[in-house]
Design an enzyme around this catalytic site. Structure first.
Site, PDB file in Angstrom:
ATOM      1  N   ASP A   8     -13.160  -5.965   8.542  1.00 41.62           N
ATOM      2  CA  ASP A   8     -12.116  -6.435   7.845  1.00 41.62           C
ATOM      3  C   ASP A   8     -11.561  -7.747   8.625  1.00 41.62           C
ATOM      4  OD1 ASP A   8      -9.873  -5.565   5.662  1.00 41.62           O
ATOM      5  OD2 ASP A   8      -8.898  -5.891   7.653  1.00 41.62           O
ATOM      6  N   HIS A  25      -6.146   1.270   7.937  1.00 39.02           N
ATOM      7  CA  HIS A  25      -6.904   0.059   8.845  1.00 39.02           C
ATOM      8  C   HIS A  25      -6.753   0.560  10.180  1.00 39.02           C
ATOM      9  CE1 HIS A  25      -8.184  -3.818  10.116  1.00 39.02           C
ATOM     10  NE2 HIS A  25      -6.873  -4.331  10.843  1.00 39.02           N
ATOM     11  N   GLN A  62       3.269  -0.985  14.644  1.00 43.55           N
ATOM     12  CA  GLN A  62       2.807   0.319  14.410  1.00 43.55           C
ATOM     13  C   GLN A  62       3.082   1.105  15.544  1.00 43.55           C
ATOM     14  OE1 GLN A  62      -0.811   1.199  12.644  1.00 43.55           O
ATOM     15  NE2 GLN A  62      -0.663   0.230  10.700  1.00 43.55           N
ATOM     16  N   GLU A 113       1.434  -4.959  13.502  1.00 44.93           N
ATOM     17  CA  GLU A 113       1.982  -5.408  14.749  1.00 44.93           C
ATOM     18  C   GLU A 113       3.146  -4.532  15.214  1.00 44.93           C
ATOM     19  OE1 GLU A 113       3.725  -8.358  11.794  1.00 44.93           O
ATOM     20  OE2 GLU A 113       1.637  -7.286  12.130  1.00 44.93           O
ATOM     21  N   GLU A 146      -9.608 -30.069  -8.381  1.00 48.12           N
ATOM     22  CA  GLU A 146     -11.037 -30.089  -8.172  1.00 48.12           C
ATOM     23  C   GLU A 146     -11.350 -29.107  -7.020  1.00 48.12           C
ATOM     24  OE1 GLU A 146     -13.190 -30.917 -10.184  1.00 48.12           O
ATOM     25  OE2 GLU A 146     -11.951 -31.916 -11.527  1.00 48.12           O
ATOM     26  N   GLN A 184       0.849  -1.188   0.013  1.00 48.39           N
ATOM     27  CA  GLN A 184       0.082   0.089  -0.024  1.00 48.39           C
ATOM     28  C   GLN A 184       0.884   1.279   0.162  1.00 48.39           C
ATOM     29  OE1 GLN A 184      -3.429   0.393  -0.393  1.00 48.39           O
ATOM     30  NE2 GLN A 184      -3.582  -1.598  -0.455  1.00 48.39           N
TER      31      GLN A 184
END
Length: 335
Positions: A191, A108, A86, A84, A227, A28
């Protein structure tokens, strides 16, 4: 019906003359920073000394500083670091450089919602969250389009936080597609729920369990892989393009009838109850506390689980089969 905001509702002037420090240059970070820069805004990148991303950001035409120096220089600080770390980085390197009237931006809400970061009351705190991986945020922007996004205001010290959030979303390109206003609580809890129950946890467990059932019943692992895992992309692409309706329309009558009659027996009331338990753990903070503790132990449990995932037969078989499909690597490189 939820209200959508578009380019016409946002004014980049709210961020003109301000320095925006984007902390981190990952998926990001690189996308949002470059989009903001290309929108005519003043952007610097904050990285730790020696970061392998430093040269990459400079090669992309951006000014790079240490996190601490970027925080001191900036009017707007956007934290795009792993959840974790920040909090630790914020208190040790970012907060000391902040001044009253600065803005703190997230993509977030985890650290704000669960009080891992408690900002000073004289700061604006808002969120701009593109609903897409970073490479698509950047690619669609360069194509003249954008991806949908979310905005939220947690703290409005200036009285202009919503205008700032809309301007920021416009700079990233999200208002080209449309943004929805939410809250830090709603974004965080939905989220996490989606990741755990559907997108990552639920899908991975469904794949592994169905693969195991076929192999235990005597079918070849290669057939089981095709499958239960390989063909999943074909179905997900249809759902992504046109919802469940397009998927049901596109598959055979046999697949549609079998899916509609057997599916509810697999994902049943017991599964629904398990989903509510997962949601409750998210809402009451139990999952957040567990994850924070996991980070403090250097991800010992996560590392062990990652090893077991790599050793699962579906991965062993899949690795061999994917080697026979070189076009898959081409698709990844295009993204």
């Amino acid at each position: 019906m939820v209200e959508m905001f578009y380019d016409k509702d946002a004014d980049l002037g709210a961020l003109k003359g301000k320095i925006i420090a984007v902390m981190g240059y990952g998926s990001q970070g690189h996308a949002q920073a470059q989009n903001l820069h290309d929108s005519g805004l003043d952007v610097v990148i904050g990285l730790r000394e020696g970061s392998r991303r430093w040269k990459q950001a400079e090669d992309d035409g951006l000014k790079v500083m240490t996190v601490a120096d970027a925080a001191k220089a900036a009017d707007v600080v956007q934290i795009l670091l792993p959840d974790e770390i920040q909090s630790k980085v914020y208190y040790s390197e970012i907060e000391p450089g902040l001044e009253a009237g600065n803005s703190l931006v997230f993509s977030h809400g985890f650290n704000i919602h669960y009080n891992q970061i408690v900002p000073s009351k004289d700061l604006d705190v808002y969120m701009v969250a593109p609903k897409s991986p970073g490479h698509l945020v950047r690619r669609t922007y360069k194509e003249g389009a954008g991806v949908p996004g979310l905005i939220a205001v947690y703290q409005d010290a200036s009285g202009n936080a919503l205008e700032m959030a809309l301007a920021h979303a416009k700079g990233v390109g999200c208002t080209r597609a449309g943004v929805i206003e939410t809250t830090f609580r709603e974004e965080t809890e939905t989220d996490l729920f989606g990741e755990q129950v559907d997108l990552c946890g639920g899908v991975a467990s469904l794949i592994k369990t169905s693969f195991e059932v076929l192999v235990e019943a005597g079918y070849q692992p290669e057939m089981a892989y095709f499958e239960t895992l390989h063909e999943l992309k074909l179905i997900v692409d249809l759902i992504h393009e046109g919802g469940l309706e397009k998927m049901w329309y596109s598959v055979s009558n046999t697949a549609e009838y079998g899916g509609l009659t057997v599916g509810p027996q697999i994902i049943n009331e017991e599964s629904r109850e398990a989903m509510y338990v997962a949601l409750e753990r998210i809402q009451n903070g139990e999952f957040a506390r567990e994850f924070v503790l996991e980070g403090q132990t250097n991800h010992a449990v996560l590392t062990s689980m990652e090893r077991l995932e790599k050793e699962h037969p579906v991965e062993v078989v899949g690795k061999k089969l994917r080697a026979m499909m070189p076009w898959l690597n081409s698709e990844l490189n295009e993204e």
